[in-house]
Write an enzyme that holds these catalytic residues in place. Sequence first.
Site, mmCIF file in Angstrom:
data_model
loop_
_atom_site.group_PDB
_atom_site.id
_atom_site.type_symbol
_atom_site.label_atom_id
_atom_site.label_comp_id
_atom_site.label_asym_id
_atom_site.label_seq_id
_atom_site.Cartn_x
_atom_site.Cartn_y
_atom_site.Cartn_z
ATOM 1 N N ASP A 1 38.897 35.315 38.860
ATOM 2 C CA ASP A 1 38.443 36.388 38.016
ATOM 3 C C ASP A 1 37.472 37.402 39.008
ATOM 4 O O ASP A 1 37.922 38.437 39.094
ATOM 5 C CB ASP A 1 37.980 36.395 36.885
ATOM 6 N N ASP B 1 40.032 26.445 36.407
ATOM 7 C CA ASP B 1 39.453 26.928 34.939
ATOM 8 C C ASP B 1 40.770 27.286 34.390
ATOM 9 O O ASP B 1 40.520 27.231 32.965
ATOM 10 C CB ASP B 1 38.331 27.912 35.236
ATOM 11 N N ARG C 1 33.914 27.432 32.876
ATOM 12 C CA ARG C 1 33.391 28.601 32.685
ATOM 13 C C ARG C 1 33.409 29.017 31.248
ATOM 14 O O ARG C 1 33.041 28.137 30.258
ATOM 15 C CB ARG C 1 33.939 29.636 33.439
ATOM 16 N N ASP D 1 41.595 30.345 33.777
ATOM 17 C CA ASP D 1 41.018 31.347 32.780
ATOM 18 C C ASP D 1 41.532 32.774 33.197
ATOM 19 O O ASP D 1 40.761 33.803 32.916
ATOM 20 C CB ASP D 1 39.430 31.345 32.753
ATOM 21 N N VAL E 1 52.381 31.199 52.411
ATOM 22 C CA VAL E 1 52.239 32.616 52.809
ATOM 23 C C VAL E 1 52.608 32.539 54.550
ATOM 24 O O VAL E 1 53.232 33.387 54.916
ATOM 25 C CB VAL E 1 50.972 33.164 52.674
HETATM 26 O O1 F6P Z 1 35.630 27.167 40.202
HETATM 27 C C1 F6P Z 1 35.221 27.592 38.994
HETATM 28 C C2 F6P Z 1 34.154 26.786 38.527
HETATM 29 O O2 F6P Z 1 34.637 25.566 38.961
HETATM 30 C C3 F6P Z 1 33.614 26.861 36.817
HETATM 31 O O3 F6P Z 1 34.344 25.940 36.218
HETATM 32 C C4 F6P Z 1 32.158 26.431 37.271
HETATM 33 O O4 F6P Z 1 31.256 27.071 36.179
HETATM 34 C C5 F6P Z 1 31.663 27.164 38.422
HETATM 35 O O5 F6P Z 1 33.063 27.041 39.153
HETATM 36 C C6 F6P Z 1 30.619 26.534 39.411
HETATM 37 O O6 F6P Z 1 30.725 27.165 40.656
HETATM 38 P P1 F6P Z 1 29.763 27.160 41.755
HETATM 39 O O7 F6P Z 1 30.543 26.534 42.966
HETATM 40 O O8 F6P Z 1 29.384 28.478 42.220
HETATM 41 O O9 F6P Z 1 28.364 26.236 41.310
#
Ligand code: F6P
Length: 316
Positions: free
Chosen positions: A102, A126, A170, A128, A22
């Site tokens: 997301d 993920d 996730r 996703d 960027v």
């Molecule tokens: O970045 C996504 C993710 O890695 C998911 O796979 C996992 O469930 C979540 O983040 C964990 O996030 P945090 O840092 O909020 O514990």
Amino acid sequence: MKIAVLTSGGDAPGMNAAIRAVVRAGTVYKHEIFGIKDGYAGLIKDDMIHLTSNSVSGMLSLGGTFLGTARSAEFLDENVRKVAAENLKNRGIDALIVIGGDGTYRGAMEFSRLGVKIIGLPGTIDNDIAGTDFTIGFSTAVETIVDAIDKLRDTSTSHQRCSIVETMGRRCGDLALFAGICGGAEFIITPENPMEKELMFKRLTEHKEKGRRHAIVVITEKILDPHALAEEITEKTGFASRATVLGYIQRGGSPCPEDRILGSRMGTYAVELLNDGIYGVCVGVRDSRMVHLPFANVVGQTRPKNELYKLVKKVS
Ligand code: F6P
């Protein structure tokens, strides 16, 4: 234009490559670039820095995000979003590029209703996000998991054990799916490919009887307790089992070439979209080409079941 960039949600290797792109592409087109610290939290606090080509030197190979990231619950409040919009306006910032998953996109979609011009880039391990074949960070995380599976196979073989490996993801099974295939897992259990418990016990018992010295089961997080599953496998199949939860190690590390390229392509593409007066969209890669879709077509959407599941039945 004055363009601001932020990273939000869970960090992902390659986010720095995207920020760098960027900045570097923005500089080529004579834009002024600002980096917002710690995601939407920094936007609310008006915590931003001026970024030049030099500020991103050496960032390509660096894991994490040098801007910092956060999951901001505050940003869910419309009044707080109004403060954030005011901060951008006061600095004369014309457009915002957000890099995240997301939750980040959801925030961006709401924020754009206040008239802010936003482009989203998919940055999460993920994989996703709908509207893209791959997200920034996914390939590096797969490499990390495969490395762990290879190591676990060594010790499993020595001890004649079955290893249960829990990955992140996730509600998406792509990390377990891709890494499980690369690591030669006997079973891959994901939200899209639920466990057939009895079949698994039967197969593992047969493996053991045939003298197979190891077995690997890869499972996406949040489906079940992997330690309890290991105990059950030990009891039902005679294959002594142990569970390994890979956890946050999957989010770290220097981005692999795919993520450096993806981050660089997406960051550049975002700037080019803004040059063309296009915003309110998120960037993706489809069949190796850059694409963009409105936030509403992507946020909360489920990706179609991956083609690789067909392979699982044949090679696992
Ligand atoms: O970045 C996504 C993710 O890695 C998911 O796979 C996992 O469930 C979540 O983040 C964990 O996030 P945090 O840092 O909020 O514990």
